[in-house]
Design a protein around this motif. Structure first.
Motif, short mmCIF file in Angstrom:
data_model
loop_
_atom_site.label_atom_id
_atom_site.label_comp_id
_atom_site.label_asym_id
_atom_site.label_seq_id
_atom_site.Cartn_x
_atom_site.Cartn_y
_atom_site.Cartn_z
N ALA A 1 -0.53 -0.65 0.50
CA ALA A 1 -1.09 0.04 -0.66
C ALA A 1 -0.24 -0.28 -1.89
CB ALA A 1 -1.10 1.54 -0.42
N ASP A 2 -0.89 -0.48 -3.03
CA ASP A 2 -0.13 -0.72 -4.26
C ASP A 2 0.83 0.43 -4.53
OD1 ASP A 2 -1.38 -3.16 -4.70
OD2 ASP A 2 -2.85 -2.35 -6.10
N GLU B 1 -4.70 2.04 -6.29
CA GLU B 1 -4.80 0.58 -6.27
C GLU B 1 -5.05 0.04 -7.66
OE1 GLU B 1 -4.57 -1.67 -3.60
OE2 GLU B 1 -3.81 0.06 -2.53
N ASP C 1 -6.52 -3.09 -9.37
CA ASP C 1 -7.38 -4.20 -8.95
C ASP C 1 -7.63 -5.21 -10.06
OD1 ASP C 1 -7.62 -3.08 -6.44
OD2 ASP C 1 -9.59 -2.20 -6.81
N ARG D 1 -9.11 3.56 -7.20
CA ARG D 1 -9.03 2.16 -7.64
C ARG D 1 -9.23 2.09 -9.14
NH1 ARG D 1 -8.94 -1.71 -4.21
NH2 ARG D 1 -9.23 -1.29 -2.00
#
Length: 112
Positions: A46-47, A58, A60, A86
């Motif tokens: 996971a970021d 996240e 993206d 996200r």
């Protein structure tokens, strides 16, 4: 490459958006929540993850548009109790405060 080695590599090559977000999430700056960057969870990295409230953030880029692998990944994480947010990199870079407000709302819903 195993999860830990992959996470280390990703930490060393963060995008501008990831660096911007990390500068605002680290050291419990947002609602006192402890975030970890490039955090291995099962077969994924996971970021950013707040383990105490099971929230993943996240960042993206364009490669994530309509990505079936991302949908499967999010479904696996949800099945294991994680909530995934996200954000597109341009939004993180140009609307940082809005992104942080969304993350804060998710943290408040999780009652950390």
């Amino acid at each position: 490459m195993n999860g830990i080695a992959n996470a280390r590599q990703l930490r060393a090559t963060m995008t501008d958006a990831e660096r911007r977000l990390w500068s605002r999430l680290r050291n419990r700056q947002l609602a006192g929540a402890k975030f970890r960057r490039q955090f291995p969870i099962g077969p994924f990295v996971a970021d950013f993850a707040c383990t105490e409230c099971k929230l993943i953030v996240e960042a993206d880029g364009g490669q994530h548009a309509d990505n079936l692998a991302d949908e499967r990944r999010t479904a696996w994480l949800a099945k294991h109790g994680w909530h995934v947010l996200r954000f597109w990199n341009p939004d993180i870079l140009t609307r940082t405060d809005d992104v942080l407000a969304t993350i804060l709302a998710a943290l408040e819903q999780s009652d950390i």
